[in-house]
Design an enzyme around this catalytic site. Structure first.
Site, PDB file in Angstrom:
ATOM      1  N   ASP A  13      18.381  84.210  -5.303  1.00 56.99           N
ATOM      2  CA  ASP A  13      18.208  83.356  -4.117  1.00 56.99           C
ATOM      3  C   ASP A  13      19.500  83.532  -3.312  1.00 56.99           C
ATOM      4  OD1 ASP A  13      18.132  81.321  -2.269  1.00 56.99           O
ATOM      5  OD2 ASP A  13      18.030  79.685  -3.730  1.00 56.99           O
ATOM      6  N   LYS A  75      24.193  85.285   6.381  1.00 52.20           N
ATOM      7  CA  LYS A  75      22.726  85.357   6.332  1.00 52.20           C
ATOM      8  C   LYS A  75      22.108  85.070   7.697  1.00 52.20           C
ATOM      9  CE  LYS A  75      18.844  83.317   3.805  1.00 52.20           C
ATOM     10  NZ  LYS A  75      18.505  82.437   2.670  1.00 52.20           N
ATOM     11  N   GLU A 152      11.231  82.880   0.338  1.00 46.72           N
ATOM     12  CA  GLU A 152      11.748  81.752  -0.455  1.00 46.72           C
ATOM     13  C   GLU A 152      10.651  80.735  -0.806  1.00 46.72           C
ATOM     14  OE1 GLU A 152      14.902  80.620   2.162  1.00 46.72           O
ATOM     15  OE2 GLU A 152      16.064  82.399   1.659  1.00 46.72           O
ATOM     16  N   ASP A 183      12.269  72.439   2.461  1.00 43.70           N
ATOM     17  CA  ASP A 183      13.553  72.956   1.952  1.00 43.70           C
ATOM     18  C   ASP A 183      14.696  72.445   2.831  1.00 43.70           C
ATOM     19  OD1 ASP A 183      15.773  74.498   1.294  1.00 43.70           O
ATOM     20  OD2 ASP A 183      14.703  76.415   1.307  1.00 43.70           O
TER      21      ASP A 183
END
Ligand code: AMP
Length: 374
Positions: A13, A75, A152, A183
């Site tokens: 992850d 990211k 994800e 999330d």
């Protein structure tokens, strides 16, 4: 046959703030791999020290002192030609920054499992092809053979599904599911609506806010305390950078404690003055209700656009450390009428799902692999 039948494949992850690695143990159960520092999460932060590259907690600490040689949040920029911040005068592609994070994760996993060279890496559902390709490239640069990239929320659904038994160990749904993956991490919010039918995983809709996360809850609490302090002593501690930093850290600790307790005490010290402030869970929730509302609006709008009502959902899965806040579960339950699933640690679910998926790829014959569509 697959070329990796008997080797360890890790699930990664690769997060904006923190990353997590997992693998399957002898019983095919997903297990988080501790990093070399003994932690289950590794800050996705790189320190370009002249003496060598440092990744993780140490790099995060250095960020406060030497920000010009520290790269974080790479990211967010994957797929861009260059990382927005020059590091010691050099402009690096974001995938190069990410490759250092991945290299540390690979090396730490190798300490536990022996030489690891293969991985499944997760990416947000909204990542386009260039961003997925950049993630793949980062893996390659880190010495990893990236056998697949998965979303994800799909990884989270696999982890909860296998754990809860609504998916078989081969990734087949027992019945059709309409799943909401909510999330809320340290710095970003993502919500995805997933339809799972047999072995078909479809991210029907996805939405989010790349600048909303736990840090905003910390800031709201810190602002409130700074206001109280100012009222009492007549000066603003926010003008003192070190005191502000300390207060933010204490506010984060208080926030975490308030997920367990109904009241906490926050100590403050600045300019020779000291005070302690009591904060109840109710007060904290009042201070941050607008933040939670933003996630509710985003989710409701996404569902509306997909033509789905809250009441149509079959499951709500919680991912990201900030979903530990009771106000999150309460809001989701109020809207949907179902209890969100909290049976897997929200920090580990995505990495566990990636590890399970890696195991499926390893054990299934070609053609039988679950179909994961975006
Ligand atoms: P992640 O990006 O998923 O690692 O999430 C990290 C965020 O989760 C940070 O903002 C943490 O402060 C927050 N967090 C972790 N544990 C708790 C908790 N028990 N209560 C509230 N927030 C938490």
């Amino acid at each position: 046959m697959w070329g990796y039948a008997n080797v360890a494949i890790i699930g990664i992850d690769l997060g904006t703030v923190n990353s997590v690695i997992a693998h399957l143990d002898e019983d095919q159960k997903p297990v988080t791999i501790h990093n070399a520092e003994g932690d289950i999460t590794t800050p996705s932060v790189v320190l370009f020290d002249p003496a060598g590259i440092v990744v993780g907690k140490e790099a995060l600490k250095a960020a406060a002192i030497e920000p010009e040689i520290v790269a974080a949040f790479a990211k967010r920029e994957m797929g861009e030609p260059e990382f927005s911040k020059p590091i010691a005068g050099h402009r690096l592609p974001p995938e190069v920054v990410q490759s250092f994070v991945l290299r540390k994760l690979r090396e730490d996993a190798s300490l536990v499992l022996g030489e690891v060279t293969q991985a499944v890496i997760t990416v947000p559902a909204f990542f386009n092809e260039p961003r997925r390709k950049a993630t793949q490239d980062a893996g390659r640069l880190a010495g990893l053979d990236v056998i697949d990239i998965i979303n994800e929320p799909t990884a989270a659904a696999i982890a909860f599904g296998v754990h809860r038994g609504f998916l078989s160990s081969r990734g087949t749904a027992m019945q059709a599911e309409l799943v909401l993956v909510y999330d809320l991490g340290g710095g970003t919010f993502d919500v995805t609506l997933m339809r799972i039918d047999g072995q078909h995983f479809e991210a029907v809709a996805t939405a989010g806010d790349v600048y909303l996360g736990g840090i905003d809850w910390d800031t709201a609490l810190a602002e409130h305390i700074a206001g109280e302090f100012q009222q009492q002593f007549g000066f603003d501690l926010r003008e003192d950078a070190a005191a502000t930093q300390r207060l933010l850290q204490d506010a984060e600790d208080a926030k975490r404690a308030l997920s367990q307790r109904m009241e906490v005490t926050l100590p403050v010290e600045c300019g020779g003055q000291r005070a302690r402030y009591k904060v109840s869970r109710g007060k904290f929730e009042e201070l941050t209700t607008a933040l939670l509302d933003r996630t509710r609006f985003t989710t409701t709008k996404m569902l509306q656009e997909a033509g789905v009502a809250w009441g149509d959902l079959t499951r709500i899965l919680l991912v990201g450390g900030s979903t530990r806040m009771p106000m999150v579960h309460a809001m989701l339950e109020r809207e949907s009428g179902i209890k969100p699933d909290r049976s897997i640690s929200p920090d580990e679910a995505v990495a566990h799902g990636a590890a399970i998926y890696a195991g499926m790829l390893q054990s299934l014959a070609a053609g039988e692999r679950p179909k994961l569509s975006v």
